[in-house]
Design a protein around this motif. Structure first.
Motif, PDB file in Angstrom:
ATOM      1  N   PRO A  92       0.801  -1.223   0.000  1.00  0.00           N
ATOM      2  CA  PRO A  92       0.000   0.000   0.000  1.00  0.00           C
ATOM      3  C   PRO A  92       0.834   1.274   0.000  1.00  0.00           C
ATOM      4  CG  PRO A  92      -0.191  -1.143   2.108  1.00  0.00           C
ATOM      5  CD  PRO A  92       0.513  -2.066   1.169  1.00  0.00           C
ATOM      6  N   SER A  93       2.013   1.235   0.623  1.00  0.00           N
ATOM      7  CA  SER A  93       2.848   2.438   0.608  1.00  0.00           C
ATOM      8  C   SER A  93       3.294   2.767  -0.813  1.00  0.00           C
ATOM      9  CB  SER A  93       4.054   2.269   1.531  1.00  0.00           C
ATOM     10  OG  SER A  93       4.981   1.341   1.023  1.00  0.00           O
ATOM     11  N   ARG A  94       3.592   1.740  -1.607  1.00  0.00           N
ATOM     12  CA  ARG A  94       4.018   1.946  -2.992  1.00  0.00           C
ATOM     13  C   ARG A  94       2.854   2.390  -3.879  1.00  0.00           C
ATOM     14  NH1 ARG A  94       9.141  -1.041  -3.618  1.00  0.00           N
ATOM     15  NH2 ARG A  94       9.753  -1.445  -1.457  1.00  0.00           N
ATOM     16  N   VAL A  95       1.675   1.874  -3.583  1.00  0.00           N
ATOM     17  CA  VAL A  95       0.487   2.286  -4.332  1.00  0.00           C
ATOM     18  C   VAL A  95       0.182   3.768  -4.076  1.00  0.00           C
ATOM     19  CG1 VAL A  95      -2.027   2.012  -4.443  1.00  0.00           C
ATOM     20  CG2 VAL A  95      -0.537   0.005  -4.534  1.00  0.00           C
ATOM     21  N   GLY A  96       0.275   4.202  -2.821  1.00  0.00           N
ATOM     22  CA  GLY A  96       0.025   5.610  -2.520  1.00  0.00           C
ATOM     23  C   GLY A  96       1.002   6.521  -3.224  1.00  0.00           C
ATOM     24  N   LEU A  97       2.263   6.144  -3.243  1.00  0.00           N
ATOM     25  CA  LEU A  97       3.301   6.929  -3.905  1.00  0.00           C
ATOM     26  C   LEU A  97       3.076   6.982  -5.419  1.00  0.00           C
ATOM     27  CD1 LEU A  97       7.055   6.632  -3.070  1.00  0.00           C
ATOM     28  CD2 LEU A  97       6.286   6.669  -5.424  1.00  0.00           C
ATOM     29  N   THR A  98       2.709   5.848  -6.011  1.00  0.00           N
ATOM     30  CA  THR A  98       2.543   5.754  -7.466  1.00  0.00           C
ATOM     31  C   THR A  98       1.321   6.518  -7.955  1.00  0.00           C
ATOM     32  OG1 THR A  98       3.656   3.612  -7.561  1.00  0.00           O
ATOM     33  CG2 THR A  98       2.153   4.118  -9.368  1.00  0.00           C
ATOM     34  N   THR A  99       0.226   6.430  -7.202  1.00  0.00           N
ATOM     35  CA  THR A  99      -1.062   6.957  -7.691  1.00  0.00           C
ATOM     36  C   THR A  99      -1.399   8.349  -7.195  1.00  0.00           C
ATOM     37  OG1 THR A  99      -2.315   6.028  -5.827  1.00  0.00           O
ATOM     38  CG2 THR A  99      -1.974   4.598  -7.764  1.00  0.00           C
ATOM     39  N   GLY A 100      -0.793   8.783  -6.088  1.00  0.00           N
ATOM     40  CA  GLY A 100      -1.198  10.043  -5.476  1.00  0.00           C
ATOM     41  C   GLY A 100      -2.490   9.926  -4.698  1.00  0.00           C
ATOM     42  N   ASP A 101      -2.960   8.697  -4.476  1.00  0.00           N
ATOM     43  CA  ASP A 101      -4.180   8.432  -3.719  1.00  0.00           C
ATOM     44  C   ASP A 101      -3.862   7.600  -2.484  1.00  0.00           C
ATOM     45  OD1 ASP A 101      -5.941   9.678  -5.527  1.00  0.00           O
ATOM     46  OD2 ASP A 101      -6.162   7.852  -6.723  1.00  0.00           O
ATOM     47  N   VAL A 102      -4.722   7.706  -1.462  1.00  0.00           N
ATOM     48  CA  VAL A 102      -4.585   6.773  -0.352  1.00  0.00           C
ATOM     49  C   VAL A 102      -4.825   5.371  -0.910  1.00  0.00           C
ATOM     50  CG1 VAL A 102      -5.193   8.429   1.437  1.00  0.00           C
ATOM     51  CG2 VAL A 102      -7.005   7.115   0.331  1.00  0.00           C
TER      52      VAL A 102
END
Length: 464
Positions: A92-102
Protein backbone atom coordinates in the motif's frame (compact mmCIF):
# COMPACT_ATOMS: atom_id res chain seq x y z
CA UNK A 1 41.36 70.63 -36.71
CA UNK A 2 40.48 70.09 -33.03
CA UNK A 3 36.93 69.16 -34.00
CA UNK A 4 38.18 66.51 -36.50
CA UNK A 5 40.54 65.00 -33.86
CA UNK A 6 37.76 64.88 -31.29
CA UNK A 7 35.44 63.12 -33.76
CA UNK A 8 38.21 60.64 -34.67
CA UNK A 9 38.83 59.87 -30.99
CA UNK A 10 35.11 59.40 -30.43
CA UNK A 11 34.94 57.05 -33.42
CA UNK A 12 37.80 54.95 -32.01
CA UNK A 13 36.09 54.77 -28.60
CA UNK A 14 32.82 53.68 -30.18
CA UNK A 15 34.54 51.07 -32.34
CA UNK A 16 36.46 49.68 -29.37
CA UNK A 17 33.29 49.64 -27.27
CA UNK A 18 31.49 47.67 -29.97
CA UNK A 19 34.42 45.27 -30.28
CA UNK A 20 34.53 44.77 -26.51
CA UNK A 21 30.80 44.12 -26.44
CA UNK A 22 31.26 41.40 -29.05
CA UNK A 23 33.86 39.55 -26.97
CA UNK A 24 32.68 36.68 -24.72
CA UNK A 25 32.24 37.61 -21.05
CA UNK A 26 34.41 35.13 -19.18
CA UNK A 27 33.36 36.54 -15.80
CA UNK A 28 29.66 35.93 -16.48
CA UNK A 29 28.06 32.52 -16.04
CA UNK A 30 26.80 31.27 -19.42
CA UNK A 31 23.05 30.91 -19.66
CA UNK A 32 21.81 27.36 -19.23
CA UNK A 33 18.97 26.08 -21.38
CA UNK A 34 15.66 25.78 -19.56
CA UNK A 35 15.70 21.97 -19.29
CA UNK A 36 13.27 19.79 -17.44
CA UNK A 37 14.98 17.93 -14.61
CA UNK A 38 15.71 14.24 -14.55
CA UNK A 39 13.89 12.76 -11.55
CA UNK A 40 15.25 9.74 -9.69
CA UNK A 41 13.06 8.42 -6.89
CA UNK A 42 15.11 6.20 -4.57
CA UNK A 43 12.74 4.13 -2.45
CA UNK A 44 14.52 2.01 0.15
CA UNK A 45 12.73 -1.06 1.53
CA UNK A 46 11.94 -1.10 5.29
CA UNK A 47 14.44 1.61 6.23
CA UNK A 48 13.84 3.11 9.67
CA UNK A 49 14.44 6.80 10.25
CA UNK A 50 17.58 6.20 12.33
CA UNK A 51 19.11 3.90 9.72
CA UNK A 52 20.36 7.11 8.07
CA UNK A 53 23.22 8.73 9.94
CA UNK A 54 22.06 12.32 9.60
CA UNK A 55 18.68 11.43 11.17
CA UNK A 56 20.14 9.76 14.26
CA UNK A 57 20.30 11.02 17.79
CA UNK A 58 23.51 10.46 19.73
CA UNK A 59 21.96 7.55 21.62
CA UNK A 60 21.47 5.43 18.49
CA UNK A 61 24.65 6.39 16.61
CA UNK A 62 26.94 3.82 18.17
CA UNK A 63 24.68 0.85 17.40
CA UNK A 64 24.32 1.46 13.67
CA UNK A 65 26.91 1.78 10.87
CA UNK A 66 27.69 5.16 9.31
CA UNK A 67 26.02 6.16 6.04
CA UNK A 68 28.42 8.80 4.63
CA UNK A 69 27.08 8.80 1.06
CA UNK A 70 23.44 9.14 2.06
CA UNK A 71 24.45 11.83 4.55
CA UNK A 72 26.22 13.63 1.70
CA UNK A 73 22.92 13.78 -0.19
CA UNK A 74 21.47 15.72 2.72
CA UNK A 75 24.54 17.95 3.03
CA UNK A 76 24.17 18.85 -0.65
CA UNK A 77 20.39 19.27 -0.53
CA UNK A 78 17.43 19.44 1.86
CA UNK A 79 16.69 17.08 4.72
CA UNK A 80 13.01 16.94 5.67
CA UNK A 81 11.86 15.80 9.12
CA UNK A 82 8.09 15.58 8.57
CA UNK A 83 7.63 13.22 5.61
CA UNK A 84 5.16 10.32 5.77
CA UNK A 85 4.70 7.14 3.79
CA UNK A 86 1.17 6.23 2.72
CA UNK A 87 1.12 3.06 4.84
CA UNK A 88 3.29 1.16 7.33
CA UNK A 89 3.82 -1.78 4.95
CA UNK A 90 5.20 -2.15 1.44
CA UNK A 91 2.43 -2.73 -1.13
CA UNK A 92 0.00 0.00 0.00
CA UNK A 93 2.85 2.44 0.61
CA UNK A 94 4.02 1.95 -2.99
CA UNK A 95 0.49 2.29 -4.33
CA UNK A 96 0.02 5.61 -2.52
CA UNK A 97 3.30 6.93 -3.91
CA UNK A 98 2.54 5.75 -7.47
CA UNK A 99 -1.06 6.96 -7.69
CA UNK A 100 -1.20 10.04 -5.48
CA UNK A 101 -4.18 8.43 -3.72
CA UNK A 102 -4.59 6.77 -0.35
CA UNK A 103 -4.06 3.07 -1.17
CA UNK A 104 -7.41 1.96 0.21
CA UNK A 105 -9.08 3.71 -2.73
CA UNK A 106 -7.46 1.07 -4.95
CA UNK A 107 -8.23 -1.77 -2.52
CA UNK A 108 -4.64 -2.38 -1.44
CA UNK A 109 -4.46 -2.71 2.36
CA UNK A 110 -1.46 -4.95 3.17
CA UNK A 111 1.45 -6.64 1.43
CA UNK A 112 0.32 -8.48 -1.71
CA UNK A 113 0.81 -12.25 -1.67
CA UNK A 114 -1.24 -15.20 -2.93
CA UNK A 115 -4.92 -14.92 -3.77
CA UNK A 116 -6.11 -16.43 -0.48
CA UNK A 117 -4.06 -13.99 1.57
CA UNK A 118 -5.29 -11.07 -0.53
CA UNK A 119 -8.93 -12.06 0.04
CA UNK A 120 -8.49 -12.24 3.81
CA UNK A 121 -6.89 -8.78 3.72
CA UNK A 122 -9.96 -7.48 1.84
CA UNK A 123 -7.75 -6.38 -1.01
CA UNK A 124 -7.29 -6.75 -4.75
CA UNK A 125 -4.61 -8.98 -6.27
CA UNK A 126 -2.85 -6.07 -7.99
CA UNK A 127 -3.00 -2.35 -8.60
CA UNK A 128 -5.58 -1.58 -11.26
CA UNK A 129 -3.73 -0.55 -14.44
CA UNK A 130 -6.22 2.29 -14.93
CA UNK A 131 -5.05 3.94 -11.69
CA UNK A 132 -3.12 7.20 -11.95
CA UNK A 133 0.62 6.69 -12.34
CA UNK A 134 3.56 9.06 -11.91
CA UNK A 135 5.34 7.46 -14.86
CA UNK A 136 2.33 7.71 -17.16
CA UNK A 137 1.85 11.37 -16.27
CA UNK A 138 5.49 12.19 -16.95
CA UNK A 139 5.51 10.31 -20.25
CA UNK A 140 2.91 12.76 -21.52
CA UNK A 141 5.35 15.54 -20.57
CA UNK A 142 8.06 14.00 -22.78
CA UNK A 143 9.91 11.94 -20.18
CA UNK A 144 11.62 8.60 -20.76
CA UNK A 145 10.54 6.37 -17.86
CA UNK A 146 12.04 3.34 -16.13
CA UNK A 147 11.50 1.15 -13.07
CA UNK A 148 14.50 -0.66 -11.59
CA UNK A 149 13.96 -2.65 -8.41
CA UNK A 150 11.20 -4.08 -6.28
CA UNK A 151 7.62 -3.63 -7.55
CA UNK A 152 5.25 -5.47 -5.17
CA UNK A 153 2.07 -3.90 -6.54
CA UNK A 154 0.89 -7.16 -8.10
CA UNK A 155 2.23 -10.37 -9.60
CA UNK A 156 4.13 -13.34 -8.24
CA UNK A 157 3.05 -16.43 -6.34
CA UNK A 158 -0.28 -17.61 -7.82
CA UNK A 159 -1.25 -14.18 -9.19
CA UNK A 160 -0.52 -14.73 -12.88
CA UNK A 161 -2.83 -12.12 -14.40
CA UNK A 162 -1.31 -8.91 -13.00
CA UNK A 163 -0.74 -6.14 -15.59
CA UNK A 164 2.81 -5.79 -16.86
CA UNK A 165 4.95 -2.93 -15.60
CA UNK A 166 4.80 -1.20 -19.00
CA UNK A 167 1.05 -0.78 -18.55
CA UNK A 168 1.72 1.70 -15.75
CA UNK A 169 3.71 3.99 -18.04
CA UNK A 170 7.27 2.63 -17.90
CA UNK A 171 9.41 2.32 -21.03
CA UNK A 172 11.89 -0.08 -19.40
CA UNK A 173 12.11 -2.13 -16.23
CA UNK A 174 14.06 -4.73 -14.30
CA UNK A 175 12.32 -6.12 -11.27
CA UNK A 176 12.44 -8.77 -8.56
CA UNK A 177 10.35 -11.86 -7.83
CA UNK A 178 7.34 -9.98 -6.43
CA UNK A 179 6.30 -8.49 -9.75
CA UNK A 180 4.52 -9.44 -12.98
CA UNK A 181 7.83 -9.23 -14.90
CA UNK A 182 10.68 -10.64 -12.79
CA UNK A 183 14.18 -10.23 -14.20
CA UNK A 184 15.52 -13.72 -14.98
CA UNK A 185 19.03 -12.70 -13.91
CA UNK A 186 17.65 -12.15 -10.40
CA UNK A 187 15.06 -14.93 -10.22
CA UNK A 188 16.38 -18.25 -11.49
CA UNK A 189 13.85 -20.05 -9.27
CA UNK A 190 10.36 -19.36 -8.00
CA UNK A 191 11.54 -17.48 -4.95
CA UNK A 192 12.99 -14.13 -3.88
CA UNK A 193 16.60 -15.29 -4.43
CA UNK A 194 18.63 -18.44 -5.01
CA UNK A 195 22.25 -19.55 -5.21
CA UNK A 196 21.76 -20.08 -8.95
CA UNK A 197 20.82 -16.43 -9.63
CA UNK A 198 23.19 -14.78 -12.12
CA UNK A 199 23.05 -11.56 -10.11
CA UNK A 200 23.54 -12.57 -6.49
CA UNK A 201 21.37 -11.21 -3.71
CA UNK A 202 24.09 -8.91 -2.37
CA UNK A 203 24.80 -7.45 -5.82
CA UNK A 204 21.25 -6.43 -6.68
CA UNK A 205 21.44 -2.80 -5.63
CA UNK A 206 24.60 -2.37 -7.73
CA UNK A 207 22.75 -3.98 -10.64
CA UNK A 208 19.86 -1.52 -10.31
CA UNK A 209 22.25 1.45 -10.04
CA UNK A 210 24.01 0.27 -13.22
CA UNK A 211 20.64 0.04 -14.97
CA UNK A 212 19.78 3.56 -13.84
CA UNK A 213 23.00 5.10 -15.14
CA UNK A 214 22.79 3.20 -18.42
CA UNK A 215 19.21 4.39 -18.95
CA UNK A 216 20.24 8.00 -18.38
CA UNK A 217 23.14 7.63 -20.80
CA UNK A 218 20.98 6.14 -23.55
CA UNK A 219 18.28 8.78 -23.10
CA UNK A 220 20.49 11.83 -22.83
CA UNK A 221 18.36 13.76 -25.31
CA UNK A 222 15.28 13.86 -23.12
CA UNK A 223 14.39 14.15 -19.42
CA UNK A 224 14.16 10.86 -17.52
CA UNK A 225 12.02 9.65 -14.65
CA UNK A 226 13.40 6.59 -12.85
CA UNK A 227 12.12 4.52 -9.96
CA UNK A 228 15.24 3.15 -8.25
CA UNK A 229 13.63 0.82 -5.70
CA UNK A 230 16.17 -1.64 -4.23
CA UNK A 231 14.88 -4.37 -1.92
CA UNK A 232 17.53 -3.55 0.66
CA UNK A 233 17.31 -3.22 3.67
CA UNK A 234 14.33 -5.59 3.89
CA UNK A 235 14.82 -8.84 5.79
CA UNK A 236 16.13 -11.52 5.56
CA UNK A 237 19.61 -10.13 5.04
CA UNK A 238 22.13 -11.84 2.75
CA UNK A 239 25.24 -9.63 2.47
CA UNK A 240 27.65 -12.20 1.02
CA UNK A 241 28.28 -15.79 -0.10
CA UNK A 242 29.36 -16.89 3.37
CA UNK A 243 26.03 -15.78 4.85
CA UNK A 244 24.12 -17.53 2.08
CA UNK A 245 25.94 -20.79 2.78
CA UNK A 246 25.37 -20.49 6.52
CA UNK A 247 21.81 -19.14 6.32
CA UNK A 248 20.23 -20.21 2.99
CA UNK A 249 17.05 -18.30 3.85
CA UNK A 250 18.87 -15.25 5.14
CA UNK A 251 19.10 -13.87 8.67
CA UNK A 252 17.73 -11.07 10.83
CA UNK A 253 20.87 -10.59 12.93
CA UNK A 254 22.51 -7.17 13.49
CA UNK A 255 25.84 -8.16 11.91
CA UNK A 256 24.22 -8.96 8.55
CA UNK A 257 22.02 -5.86 8.71
CA UNK A 258 25.05 -3.65 9.18
CA UNK A 259 26.75 -5.21 6.16
CA UNK A 260 23.68 -4.76 3.95
CA UNK A 261 23.22 -1.12 5.03
CA UNK A 262 26.91 -0.38 4.43
CA UNK A 263 26.71 -1.82 0.90
CA UNK A 264 23.53 0.15 0.17
CA UNK A 265 25.36 3.33 1.17
CA UNK A 266 28.26 2.45 -1.15
CA UNK A 267 25.84 2.08 -4.04
CA UNK A 268 24.24 5.46 -3.36
CA UNK A 269 27.75 6.88 -3.62
CA UNK A 270 28.24 5.06 -6.95
CA UNK A 271 24.99 6.51 -8.24
CA UNK A 272 25.96 10.07 -7.39
CA UNK A 273 29.44 9.64 -8.90
CA UNK A 274 27.82 8.22 -12.02
CA UNK A 275 25.53 11.23 -12.40
CA UNK A 276 28.56 13.51 -12.31
CA UNK A 277 30.44 11.38 -14.82
CA UNK A 278 27.47 11.59 -17.20
CA UNK A 279 27.32 15.38 -16.82
CA UNK A 280 23.70 15.29 -15.58
CA UNK A 281 24.31 15.81 -11.87
CA UNK A 282 23.31 19.48 -11.78
CA UNK A 283 19.98 18.96 -13.50
CA UNK A 284 18.91 15.76 -11.73
CA UNK A 285 16.43 15.83 -8.87
CA UNK A 286 17.22 12.93 -6.53
CA UNK A 287 14.63 12.04 -3.91
CA UNK A 288 15.68 9.54 -1.22
CA UNK A 289 13.13 7.94 1.11
CA UNK A 290 11.73 4.66 2.46
CA UNK A 291 8.45 2.82 1.93
CA UNK A 292 7.79 2.21 5.65
CA UNK A 293 9.50 1.74 9.00
CA UNK A 294 12.02 -0.85 10.12
CA UNK A 295 11.49 -4.34 11.51
CA UNK A 296 13.23 -5.65 13.53
CA UNK A 297 14.15 -2.35 15.17
CA UNK A 298 16.85 -3.75 17.52
CA UNK A 299 15.16 -2.50 20.68
CA UNK A 300 13.87 0.58 18.92
CA UNK A 301 17.28 1.88 17.80
CA UNK A 302 16.37 1.81 14.09
CA UNK A 303 13.26 3.93 14.76
CA UNK A 304 15.33 6.57 16.56
CA UNK A 305 13.25 8.86 18.75
CA UNK A 306 9.96 7.54 17.37
CA UNK A 307 7.62 4.97 18.83
CA UNK A 308 6.60 2.07 16.62
CA UNK A 309 7.91 0.14 13.63
CA UNK A 310 6.77 -1.34 10.36
CA UNK A 311 3.14 -2.56 10.78
CA UNK A 312 2.37 0.34 13.15
CA UNK A 313 0.68 3.71 12.65
CA UNK A 314 2.83 5.29 15.32
CA UNK A 315 5.51 7.57 13.88
CA UNK A 316 8.14 4.84 13.67
CA UNK A 317 6.04 3.01 11.10
CA UNK A 318 5.19 5.92 8.81
CA UNK A 319 7.50 8.93 9.39
CA UNK A 320 10.42 8.34 7.05
CA UNK A 321 13.74 9.86 6.02
CA UNK A 322 13.22 12.19 3.07
CA UNK A 323 16.12 13.92 1.32
CA UNK A 324 15.96 16.05 -1.83
CA UNK A 325 19.03 17.00 -3.84
CA UNK A 326 18.78 19.10 -7.02
CA UNK A 327 21.90 21.27 -7.42
CA UNK A 328 20.38 23.50 -10.10
CA UNK A 329 17.55 24.56 -7.81
CA UNK A 330 17.79 23.47 -4.17
CA UNK A 331 19.90 25.07 -1.43
CA UNK A 332 22.61 23.04 0.28
CA UNK A 333 22.57 21.74 3.81
CA UNK A 334 19.06 22.88 4.65
CA UNK A 335 16.78 21.18 7.19
CA UNK A 336 13.02 21.66 6.73
CA UNK A 337 11.13 20.87 9.93
CA UNK A 338 8.05 22.93 9.04
CA UNK A 339 6.69 21.30 5.89
CA UNK A 340 4.55 18.19 6.37
CA UNK A 341 4.90 15.98 3.28
CA UNK A 342 3.34 12.71 2.18
CA UNK A 343 3.99 10.05 -0.42
CA UNK A 344 0.65 10.98 -2.03
CA UNK A 345 2.14 14.44 -2.75
CA UNK A 346 4.80 13.13 -5.09
CA UNK A 347 2.63 12.61 -8.17
CA UNK A 348 1.27 16.19 -8.32
CA UNK A 349 4.66 17.56 -7.26
CA UNK A 350 6.61 15.72 -9.97
CA UNK A 351 3.96 16.66 -12.54
CA UNK A 352 4.46 20.32 -11.62
CA UNK A 353 8.27 20.07 -11.78
CA UNK A 354 7.88 18.49 -15.23
CA UNK A 355 6.15 21.63 -16.45
CA UNK A 356 2.61 20.29 -16.59
CA UNK A 357 -0.24 22.36 -15.17
CA UNK A 358 -1.95 19.41 -13.52
CA UNK A 359 -2.61 15.71 -13.66
CA UNK A 360 -5.80 14.14 -14.93
CA UNK A 361 -6.66 13.03 -11.40
CA UNK A 362 -6.72 15.57 -8.53
CA UNK A 363 -5.78 12.80 -6.07
CA UNK A 364 -5.29 13.05 -2.33
CA UNK A 365 -1.94 14.82 -2.36
CA UNK A 366 -0.82 18.42 -2.70
CA UNK A 367 1.56 20.00 -5.17
CA UNK A 368 4.62 20.60 -2.99
CA UNK A 369 7.05 21.59 -5.74
CA UNK A 370 7.94 24.86 -3.99
CA UNK A 371 8.71 22.94 -0.79
CA UNK A 372 11.02 20.51 -2.61
CA UNK A 373 12.84 23.50 -4.09
CA UNK A 374 13.55 25.01 -0.70
CA UNK A 375 10.50 27.09 0.29
CA UNK A 376 8.88 25.58 3.40
CA UNK A 377 5.09 25.67 3.46
CA UNK A 378 2.20 24.74 5.73
CA UNK A 379 0.09 21.77 4.67
CA UNK A 380 -3.55 22.38 3.74
CA UNK A 381 -4.98 18.85 3.67
CA UNK A 382 -4.99 16.44 6.62
CA UNK A 383 -3.25 13.08 6.24
CA UNK A 384 -5.06 9.76 6.77
CA UNK A 385 -3.82 6.18 7.29
CA UNK A 386 -5.23 2.74 7.89
CA UNK A 387 -3.59 -0.57 8.70
CA UNK A 388 -5.08 -3.76 10.14
CA UNK A 389 -8.60 -4.67 9.08
CA UNK A 390 -8.64 -7.97 10.99
CA UNK A 391 -6.56 -10.28 13.17
CA UNK A 392 -6.60 -13.14 10.68
CA UNK A 393 -4.06 -12.05 8.09
CA UNK A 394 -2.57 -8.76 9.30
CA UNK A 395 0.64 -8.93 11.32
CA UNK A 396 1.34 -6.48 14.15
CA UNK A 397 4.36 -5.47 16.23
CA UNK A 398 4.49 -6.51 19.85
CA UNK A 399 3.67 -4.53 22.97
CA UNK A 400 3.38 -0.75 22.91
CA UNK A 401 4.30 -0.55 19.22
CA UNK A 402 0.93 -1.98 18.15
CA UNK A 403 -1.26 0.98 17.28
CA UNK A 404 -4.99 1.50 16.68
CA UNK A 405 -5.80 0.77 13.04
CA UNK A 406 -6.67 4.32 11.87
CA UNK A 407 -4.78 7.61 12.14
CA UNK A 408 -5.10 11.23 11.06
CA UNK A 409 -2.60 14.09 11.27
CA UNK A 410 -3.98 17.62 11.09
CA UNK A 411 -1.56 20.42 11.85
CA UNK A 412 0.55 19.27 14.79
CA UNK A 413 -2.16 16.99 16.13
CA UNK A 414 -2.32 13.26 15.48
CA UNK A 415 -5.30 11.14 16.47
CA UNK A 416 -5.44 7.34 16.38
CA UNK A 417 -8.55 5.21 16.82
CA UNK A 418 -9.83 1.77 15.90
CA UNK A 419 -12.43 1.57 13.16
CA UNK A 420 -15.05 0.52 15.72
CA UNK A 421 -14.50 3.81 17.58
CA UNK A 422 -12.47 2.31 20.44
CA UNK A 423 -8.94 3.01 21.58
CA UNK A 424 -8.76 6.76 20.95
CA UNK A 425 -5.33 8.37 21.39
CA UNK A 426 -4.26 11.96 20.72
CA UNK A 427 -0.73 13.37 20.53
CA UNK A 428 0.74 16.81 20.01
CA UNK A 429 3.61 16.01 17.64
CA UNK A 430 5.15 19.46 18.10
CA UNK A 431 5.87 18.74 21.76
CA UNK A 432 5.67 14.93 21.84
CA UNK A 433 6.95 13.39 18.57
CA UNK A 434 7.71 10.17 20.45
CA UNK A 435 3.98 9.76 21.23
CA UNK A 436 4.50 9.11 24.91
CA UNK A 437 1.70 11.28 26.34
CA UNK A 438 -1.87 10.60 25.20
CA UNK A 439 -3.81 13.85 25.76
CA UNK A 440 -7.17 12.72 24.40
CA UNK A 441 -8.71 13.13 27.86
CA UNK A 442 -7.54 16.75 28.08
CA UNK A 443 -8.69 17.71 24.57
CA UNK A 444 -12.33 16.52 24.22
CA UNK A 445 -13.28 19.19 21.67
CA UNK A 446 -10.35 18.32 19.43
CA UNK A 447 -11.12 14.61 19.69
CA UNK A 448 -14.77 15.38 18.94
CA UNK A 449 -13.76 17.15 15.73
CA UNK A 450 -11.05 14.75 14.49
CA UNK A 451 -12.48 11.33 15.31
CA UNK A 452 -15.71 11.62 13.23
CA UNK A 453 -13.66 12.92 10.31
CA UNK A 454 -11.31 9.93 10.50
CA UNK A 455 -14.09 7.36 10.87
CA UNK A 456 -16.01 8.90 7.96
CA UNK A 457 -12.87 8.71 5.83
CA UNK A 458 -12.47 5.02 6.62
CA UNK A 459 -16.14 4.34 5.88
CA UNK A 460 -15.69 5.88 2.44
CA UNK A 461 -12.88 3.52 1.38
CA UNK A 462 -13.43 0.51 -0.82
CA UNK A 463 -14.09 -2.79 0.93
CA UNK A 464 -13.95 -6.31 -0.38
Amino acid sequence: MHIRLALSALTVVLLLSGFAASLPRFDAKPKQPNRLPNIILILIDDMGSADVGCYRSNSSASQLPPTPNIDRLAAEGIRFTNYYSAAPICSPSRVGLTTGDVPGKWRITSFLADRKHNRTCQQADFLDASAPSVARELKTAGYATAHFGKWHMGGGRDVDNAPGIRQYGFDEYASTWESPDPDLLLTSTDWIWAKSDSVKRWNRTAYFVDKTLDFLKRNSGKPCYINLWPDDVHTPWVPDEMTLNEFPKGTEKPREFKAVLAELDVQIGRLMAGLKALGVDDNTLVVFTSDNGALPTFQGSRSGTFRGSKLSLYEGGIRMPFIVRYPAQTPKGKVDSLSVLSAVDLLPTFVSLAGKKGSRSPGDGENRAAVLLGKPGVRKKPLFWEYGRNNESFRYPAGRDKSPNLAIREGNWKLLVNDDGSGTELYNLATDPSEQMDVSGQQPKLVGAMRPKLLAWRAGLAGE
